[in-house]
Design an enzyme around this catalytic site. Structure first.
Site, PDB file in Angstrom:
ATOM      1  N   HIS A 140      41.282  45.462  39.015  1.00 15.88           N
ATOM      2  CA  HIS A 140      42.510  44.888  38.462  1.00 15.88           C
ATOM      3  C   HIS A 140      43.119  43.975  39.516  1.00 15.88           C
ATOM      4  O   HIS A 140      42.723  44.004  40.681  1.00 15.88           O
ATOM      5  CB  HIS A 140      43.508  46.003  38.121  1.00 15.88           C
ATOM      6  CG  HIS A 140      43.987  46.719  39.346  1.00 15.88           C
ATOM      7  ND1 HIS A 140      43.265  47.758  39.922  1.00 15.88           N
ATOM      8  CD2 HIS A 140      45.067  46.511  40.145  1.00 15.88           C
ATOM      9  CE1 HIS A 140      43.904  48.157  41.013  1.00 15.88           C
ATOM     10  NE2 HIS A 140      44.995  47.419  41.179  1.00 15.88           N
ATOM     11  N   HIS A 164      45.465  39.394  44.607  1.00 13.10           N
ATOM     12  CA  HIS A 164      44.119  39.743  45.052  1.00 13.10           C
ATOM     13  C   HIS A 164      43.585  40.917  44.222  1.00 13.10           C
ATOM     14  O   HIS A 164      44.347  41.665  43.630  1.00 13.10           O
ATOM     15  CB  HIS A 164      44.113  40.120  46.534  1.00 13.10           C
ATOM     16  CG  HIS A 164      44.898  41.352  46.826  1.00 13.10           C
ATOM     17  ND1 HIS A 164      46.274  41.337  46.980  1.00 13.10           N
ATOM     18  CD2 HIS A 164      44.535  42.655  46.960  1.00 13.10           C
ATOM     19  CE1 HIS A 164      46.701  42.562  47.203  1.00 13.10           C
ATOM     20  NE2 HIS A 164      45.661  43.395  47.192  1.00 13.10           N
TER      21      HIS A 164
END
Length: 183
Positions: free
Chosen positions: A43, A124
């Site tokens: 994710h 990120h």
């Protein structure tokens, strides 16, 4: 550790299964070291809330339902290492809608009294933890259309960390100019 009365929570963009498979396949060929993140856990975090009272869950869902943001194309094409051995994929340029979504969540969470990390938001996706060396540079390019964001609960079990989706909210289709073809 979270108890029955507290939940370890975060808002994130889920990684579509086909992209997660491609990312893990690429990652596993890179010899990055460390502990790889499970495919189903990939994710891109929008806001990490940490341990929150379970009683706050309804307020968080209500908060998320009030967030309006455009959907956007997300491309992860840069390999970076953060902190102590967190190897991550990041966008070489963050889409403005992603930054707006993260900022909107942070502002609303702050109004609810939830203090987030004071460092600037750095989008990120963590690929591996506890990697022994620094990874930097270009990576294979992975893209998908971000069309929703999710509130996840993180649970540590004997089988590892598992993320449970506690709510999902759509991102709006961006407004586009009427094309000449529709005249």
């Amino acid at each position: 550790m979270a108890t029955e009365d507290t939940l370890r929570l975060f808002f994130a963009l889920p990684c579509p299964p086909e992209q997660a498979t491609a990312i893990c396949s690429w990652r596993d060929r890179q010899a990055l070291g460390g502990r790889p993140v499970a495919l189903e856990n990939l994710h891109l975090t929008l806001a990490f809330l940490g341990a929150q009272p379970a009683a706050r869950l309804d307020a968080l869902r209500h908060l998320a339902a009030g967030v309006t943001s455009d959907s956007f194309e997300l491309t992860l094409n840069r390999l970076i290492t953060l902190g102590k051995g967190f190897v991550c994929l990041a966008p070489s340029e963050a889409p403005p809608a992603l930054l707006q979504l993260g900022g909107s969540l942070a502002e609303r969470l702050g109004a609810l009294g939830i203090v987030l990390d004071s460092r600037p938001y750095l989008p990120h996706m963590t690929l591996a933890r506890q990697a022994p060396s620094q990874a930097q540079g270009t990576a294979a390019s992975f893209s998908w259309r971000a069309e929703r964001f999710v509130l996840y609960r993180s649970q540590s079990t004997a089988d590892g960390v598992h993320y449970q989706e506690l709510g999902s909210w759509p991102l709006q289709a961006p407004e586009t100019a009427t094309s000449a073809a529709s005249d």
